[in-house]
Scaffold this motif. Structure first.
Motif, mmCIF file in Angstrom:
data_model
loop_
_atom_site.group_PDB
_atom_site.id
_atom_site.type_symbol
_atom_site.label_atom_id
_atom_site.label_comp_id
_atom_site.label_asym_id
_atom_site.label_seq_id
_atom_site.Cartn_x
_atom_site.Cartn_y
_atom_site.Cartn_z
ATOM 1 N N GLU A 164 0.825 -1.212 0.000
ATOM 2 C CA GLU A 164 0.000 0.000 0.000
ATOM 3 C C GLU A 164 0.858 1.260 0.000
ATOM 4 N N SER A 165 1.958 1.242 0.735
ATOM 5 C CA SER A 165 2.834 2.411 0.803
ATOM 6 C C SER A 165 3.525 2.668 -0.530
ATOM 7 N N ILE A 166 3.901 1.606 -1.233
ATOM 8 C CA ILE A 166 4.520 1.757 -2.551
ATOM 9 C C ILE A 166 3.516 2.357 -3.528
ATOM 10 N N VAL A 167 2.288 1.894 -3.480
ATOM 11 C CA VAL A 167 1.244 2.430 -4.361
ATOM 12 C C VAL A 167 1.019 3.916 -4.066
ATOM 13 N N THR A 168 0.986 4.282 -2.800
ATOM 14 C CA THR A 168 0.814 5.686 -2.419
ATOM 15 C C THR A 168 1.983 6.532 -2.909
ATOM 16 N N LEU A 169 3.214 6.012 -2.749
ATOM 17 C CA LEU A 169 4.388 6.736 -3.237
ATOM 18 C C LEU A 169 4.353 6.900 -4.749
ATOM 19 N N ALA A 170 3.909 5.882 -5.464
ATOM 20 C CA ALA A 170 3.801 5.977 -6.925
ATOM 21 C C ALA A 170 2.875 7.127 -7.300
ATOM 22 N N ASP A 171 1.796 7.265 -6.567
ATOM 23 C CA ASP A 171 0.860 8.354 -6.800
ATOM 24 C C ASP A 171 1.498 9.697 -6.416
ATOM 25 N N ASP A 172 2.185 9.734 -5.269
ATOM 26 C CA ASP A 172 2.813 10.969 -4.771
ATOM 27 C C ASP A 172 3.840 11.540 -5.749
ATOM 28 N N VAL A 173 4.624 10.670 -6.389
ATOM 29 C CA VAL A 173 5.682 11.145 -7.301
ATOM 30 C C VAL A 173 5.212 11.169 -8.751
ATOM 31 N N ASN A 174 3.918 10.903 -8.957
ATOM 32 C CA ASN A 174 3.355 10.894 -10.305
ATOM 33 C C ASN A 174 4.137 9.945 -11.214
ATOM 34 N N ALA A 175 4.360 8.720 -10.721
ATOM 35 C CA ALA A 175 5.157 7.728 -11.447
ATOM 36 C C ALA A 175 4.487 7.327 -12.758
ATOM 37 N N ASP A 176 5.312 7.213 -13.782
ATOM 38 C CA ASP A 176 4.859 6.700 -15.076
ATOM 39 C C ASP A 176 5.024 5.184 -15.146
ATOM 40 N N LEU A 177 5.881 4.650 -14.260
ATOM 41 C CA LEU A 177 6.174 3.225 -14.215
ATOM 42 C C LEU A 177 6.690 2.888 -12.826
ATOM 43 N N VAL A 178 6.270 1.750 -12.303
ATOM 44 C CA VAL A 178 6.805 1.220 -11.047
ATOM 45 C C VAL A 178 7.572 -0.052 -11.381
ATOM 46 N N ILE A 179 8.766 -0.168 -10.816
ATOM 47 C CA ILE A 179 9.554 -1.386 -10.966
ATOM 48 C C ILE A 179 9.647 -2.046 -9.598
ATOM 49 N N VAL A 180 9.273 -3.323 -9.538
ATOM 50 C CA VAL A 180 9.370 -4.083 -8.290
ATOM 51 C C VAL A 180 10.148 -5.359 -8.548
ATOM 52 N N GLY A 181 10.878 -5.791 -7.558
ATOM 53 C CA GLY A 181 11.606 -7.044 -7.636
ATOM 54 C C GLY A 181 10.858 -8.120 -6.881
#
Length: 150
Positions: free
Chosen positions: A99-116
């Motif tokens: 949930e925190s990663i999803v919120t951060l993606a929204d906060d930084v206006n991410a165009d792409l999220v990379i997860v391992g």
């Protein structure tokens, strides 16, 4: 798709994936000239342990971003990406990982999220849950999953 902001989720288990994460992120963000924001999420216990390991008193005025910057995997990835002239930022959060990663993606206006992550059995996913699965299903943008064996 034009990439300006890439969020790279980095956690305790990513030390074994550092090469794959670095290679993938450099290949994607470098040519695009994108900024890469590292997202490091701590549980309360992980954050307390990290502050203790860094010898930071609870009264010290230190942010979670500062503690996240000290994580060995974040430092290693930062070095690799800055060597390739990629602009990086580090954001730390305390809370549920996915949930925190999803919120951060929204906060930084991410165009792409990379997860391992690692390959998991269907039973393992059902019983233990998965940070990557939460991000894949809930992120406000496309998500790339990077396994350490590729």
């Amino acid at each position: 798709m034009t990439l300006k902001n890439v969020l790279l989720a980095v956690g305790p288990g990513d030390a074994e994936r550092i090469d794959a994460l670095a290679r993938t992120t450099i290949d994607i963000a470098g040519p695009a000239g994108a900024t890469v924001t590292f997202a490091h999420v701590f549980t309360e216990e992980e954050y307390d342990q990290a502050r203790s390991d860094l010898d930071i008193d609870s009264g010290d005025d230190v942010t979670v971003d500062t503690v996240a910057r000290q994580h060995a995997t974040v430092r290693g990835l930062t070095d690799r990406l800055t060597d390739e002239s990629i602009h990086v930022d580090v954001r730390g959060r305390v809370g549920p990982h996915g949930e925190s990663i999803v919120t951060l993606a929204d906060d930084v206006n991410a165009d792409l999220v990379i997860v391992g992550g690692r390959r998991r059995s269907p039973t393992g996913k059902a019983v233990f849950g998965s940070t990557a699965q939460t991000v894949l299903l809930s992120a406000p943008c496309p998500v790339m999953f990077v396994r350490e064996d590729h």
